[in-house]
Structures are given as C-alpha cells and as structure tokens.
Scaffold this motif. Sequence first.
Motif, PDB file in Angstrom:
ATOM      1  N   PRO A   1       0.803  -1.236   0.000  1.00 27.24           N
ATOM      2  CA  PRO A   1       0.000   0.000   0.000  1.00 27.24           C
ATOM      3  C   PRO A   1       0.835   1.286   0.000  1.00 27.24           C
ATOM      4  N   THR A   2       1.951   1.306   0.700  1.00 26.91           N
ATOM      5  CA  THR A   2       2.785   2.517   0.735  1.00 26.91           C
ATOM      6  C   THR A   2       3.365   2.814  -0.645  1.00 26.91           C
ATOM      7  N   MET A   3       3.899   1.776  -1.252  1.00 23.58           N
ATOM      8  CA  MET A   3       4.465   1.952  -2.584  1.00 23.58           C
ATOM      9  C   MET A   3       3.414   2.502  -3.541  1.00 23.58           C
ATOM     10  N   TRP A   4       2.206   1.931  -3.504  1.00 25.59           N
ATOM     11  CA  TRP A   4       1.198   2.325  -4.481  1.00 25.59           C
ATOM     12  C   TRP A   4       0.591   3.681  -4.177  1.00 25.59           C
ATOM     13  N   ARG A   5       0.427   3.998  -2.909  1.00 24.84           N
ATOM     14  CA  ARG A   5      -0.001   5.362  -2.562  1.00 24.84           C
ATOM     15  C   ARG A   5       0.951   6.365  -3.220  1.00 24.84           C
ATOM     16  N   ASP A   6       2.249   6.149  -3.046  1.00 21.25           N
ATOM     17  CA  ASP A   6       3.232   7.089  -3.593  1.00 21.25           C
ATOM     18  C   ASP A   6       3.200   7.144  -5.112  1.00 21.25           C
TER      19      ASP A   6
END
Lengths: 306, 306
Positions: free
Chosen positions: B234-239
């Motif tokens: 989720p962090t990677m894709w949020r960014d």
Amino acid sequence: MSTPIYNRVALIGLGLIAGSMAWAMKRGGVAGEIVGYARSEETRDTVRKLGFCDRVEDSAAAACEGADLVVLAVPVGAMGGVAQEIAPVLADGCTVTDVGSVKRDVIDHVAPHLPDNVHFVPAHPLAGTEHSGPNAGFAELFDNKWTIIVPVPGADRDAVARLTSFWQALGANTDEMDPEHHDLVLAVTSHTPHLIAYTMVGVADDLGRVTDSEVIKYSAAGFRDFTRIAASDPTMWRDVFLTNKDATLEILGRFTEELFALQRAIRTGDGDHLFDYFTRTRAIRRGIIEAGQDTDAPDFGRAQKK
Amino acid sequence: MSTPIYNRVALIGLGLIAGSMAWAMKRGGVAGEIVGYARSEETRDTVRKLGFCDRVEDSAAAACEGADLVVLAVPVGAMGGVAQEIAPVLADGCTVTDVGSVKRDVIDHVAPHLPDNVHFVPAHPLAGTEHSGPNAGFAELFDNKWTIIVPVPGADRDAVARLTSFWQALGANTDEMDPEHHDLVLAVTSHTPHLIAYTMVGVADDLGRVTDSEVIKYSAAGFRDFTRIAASDPTMWRDVFLTNKDATLEILGRFTEELFALQRAIRTGDGDHLFDYFTRTRAIRRGIIEAGQDTDAPDFGRAQKK
C-alpha cells in the motif's frame, strides 16, 4: 469403476466446459455413456478425434434421445433455441441442466419449452480458463471449484440431489442459490471484473502515443493479468452482459462511484485515503488463499521462487 | 565467477526489489560486495539472517560509503529524503540509481541533492510480485523482464552503459526512455490497472448483500485475478498515484470513457459493439505470449492440464 450416476449424458455444445465435464466424467466413471453434439461440423470432427465423447451425433435431438442427463453448454443467448429443439425427444424423467453464467435469463428462456415429465435443474460451474473450444478441456478444471445449483420453484429434490452428486463426482464443491442472488454474486465476482479487464485492454490498444509493442513489452507490471481475462470467448461474454444487464449495471455503478472517489483522492493528494483503501483490500486476498481458491505462489506461480 | 560490474553496491531499502537484485547479483557475480540499509531495525535483522547482503549498516550514509553503485529502493515519496541524507558521503564518480515506478517525480526530487561528481541514472525494473518485504526476493525476478533506463539530460554515457550492463547481468532486457514517456507508458501498463483492481476489490468488500465469504468462495470466476494485484504494497502504491498524478488521471479518463461506452452498449442491448470489442482485445494477449511476457498455460498454469 464406481456405479455411474447417469447412464447416458448428452452434452449439447462441445467447448471448454463440456469437454472438461466429459474428461472428468471419464476420470470418475460418472456416466455410462457420453453423447455429444455441437453446431459446427468442424467441432464435431475435432471431438470425434479427441475421443472425450463415446458418440457424436449430427443433431441436438439425436444426441438427447434416451439420455437421463442433458447438459446445455452453449452461450447463454442460445439456450432457449436449443431447449425448443430438443424438447420433443427428451426421455420421460430425464434431467435437463445447463452451465450458463447467468441463471434468471436461462430459466426464463429454457423452462417454458420443457415438457412436464422432465426435471429442469439449472447449474453453473464457476470454473474456466481463457482458452475456449473442444481442445481446451481437461479433467481437473472443476477440482475444488464451486458449482452453484439453482433449483427452480417446485424442483424435484431427488433430481437436484442427483445432479449435486454428479458435480461432486466431477471434483466440484456445490452450493444452492436462488437465481437473482446468483446473478448478483456473479456480477461481482465475474461479470464486472471481465468487463473492466476488457475495457482496460481496449484503452491500451487505442492509445496512439503508447504503441501496442510497448504495451506488450512492458505488460509484466500489472497489465498482462488483465489480458488473460480479456482473451475469453467473445460470444459467451457478449451474451453474459446482455442477459445479466441489471446486476452488471448496478455493480458497474458502484464501481465507478468508488473509482471516482479514488480519482478525487489522487487529484487532491489525499494519501491517507489511498493508503487505507489499499490496506483494506489485502484481507480479501488472504481469505481467498486460505479458502484454497488461489495459489499463494508469487505471480500465480509464473515466477519460480528459488 | 565473472568480473564484477561494480565493486561495491549499496542497497537503500531492502524489500522485494532490493532483495531480488541482491540474489541476482550473487547468482551472476555482478557485485564485489553488497551493502544494505533499511529504515526498520526488524528488516535489517531479517536481512542479516537471510544473508543476501554481505553487510547491513545502521544508517543509509554508512551503507553508501565507498560504494560505486547506490540503489535507491524505497517508496517513491521517500526518495528525495534519502538522497539528501546520503549526498555528503557519496564517493567521487559513483553512480546513483533508483528503482522507482515513477520517473519524473523521482528525478525532480533526487537530482537537486546530488553533488556534481556523481552520476545519476534513474531506472525502473518492470518486475514484481504481490508479495513485499525482504523475504519476498528471489534471483529470477528480473529474468526476461524489462528494465527501463531513463537517463537525465547530459548523462554520462559510460555510467549509463555500465548500469545497462548491470541490469542485463541481473537477467533483464533493457530499453531507454525519457521520463514523461515512461510515466505515460507505466500509467497504461501498470498504474491504472492497479487502481482499477484495487477499486474492484474494494467494491466487492463493501457490498452488503454479497458477503465476503461468497466473494472469496466464488472468486475463481475472474475476481481472484484482481485480488493478487490489489494485495500489493500500500505505501508503494499510494506514492505511485500521488507522484504520477497527471498521467494516471489522463488514462483513468480514457478508461471511464470506454467503460461508459460499453455500459451504454449493455443498457441498449448492442451485442455487436460488445462482440467486436471483446474480439479486438484478444490480439494483445497473443502478442504478450509471443513476446515471452506471459505463459500460455490456462489460468497462468494454476490449473494443471492433463
């Protein structure tokens, strides 16, 4: 060899599903005799060579004579016509079933043609691959997948129980559902995902500034997963959307509503909304793996871990 | 053992991509020494046990000292901060690269921090799985996949050539692209498909009348493919979405336009439109298989054909 559940099974339509049913019947000794019919002469000849039917007839009616189970395995839009064609020859007490992805429409178009002395028990095996046609079938297709039995009001419980045993003997788990709920569940788990995949692949194909060659070369970053689904049989899927119109349009409405909310979060830079949404969706994946409905191997096992 | 391409490689961030790079470097004898750093102490301890780094340091700066290649393998939004932190210790003539899924934003946030005596060569390996973290890495991840090198204006061609050889030694094919085109291509082949998959899974999770249990049990009919992508970090894709905003919103706009056209065809019963659309999308799948970017095995090989 166990005792056959049906003495003679007639398969009308000889694609991926019917072919896989035949191979699974042979594997389990589930049918005394398997008779097949397909509209295309080429398909009939192919099946004669493949050998998954004991006999291939040149008309649907000839294939159904004396069968105690008739399986309609044609696109949803063609079910009614086939039912009308075979109705006069159906044996007293035989069961007619189908494998269509939509149930309300199939019931509405098949049931009126069937005589009172046959049992109509609609069903839907939730299994398939992106390949279609008689060459695509294999015995393991239904193993540990679900087949939903959708009895009509007043259905003969013995006929329902026998068809349920039949599907279990082909390797499937079984559940019962009413047609409206079936059509809604499938709109969520199958029909809308397919439409979205088709759309995404179409957009990529259209985009002038990104060539098809680039789309293909760089597909491993996510896109290629969509192309598998979007390679499914066009006739089958056209009929699914035309006959499960209401449920599909309803789920599509929900989908665009959520998509617009995420789009807005991107536009306004709302990272928390995105992060929370992307975290929540992980739980369903875990559930699917725990339920044995998918592999936990990275990339569906395409990449072999050392 | 072939001659190493770099004597000391520093990996900043130790997740799926860095871990896979390290295993692939060891497989090919590509690096003299591999030094690692991750912000989380737990990750550092895990990597010390896994052994894919020769040495794990407790600060990014310590890991970068004396390295002739520094790989930024953190979420896109964290790249700038890391660049600022390591800039003072970078060796004269070393190459700094990254593995971010977005290139314009990374260049804008990393380049200003780097001293003139180092070479900045952004790159993006188009490979990954739905698993994340240091345990998820494996040497074969990049084999026959594409890594896009995105040289900045005035880039040192020797540094670019050396990084290109490095990626090829890890098993990848390489291409060069400018950052804007990269971000558009990835919006089509990766970012928008991921957003759509997340959305579909979220809709299914939300729908009160279809329980999560039903969504999970009946997922094999298409939906489960989406859940794999929607299980990504989720962090990677949020960014990714926050930093590739314009291209993603543009492709999303195209997507909803097409989706509305198909929705209208369903509503009005225009079967020809649906059939033509679904036929056209098959060609791209064939291209992807011919290009060796996916398997032709049914269901990605999940179902074993007899």
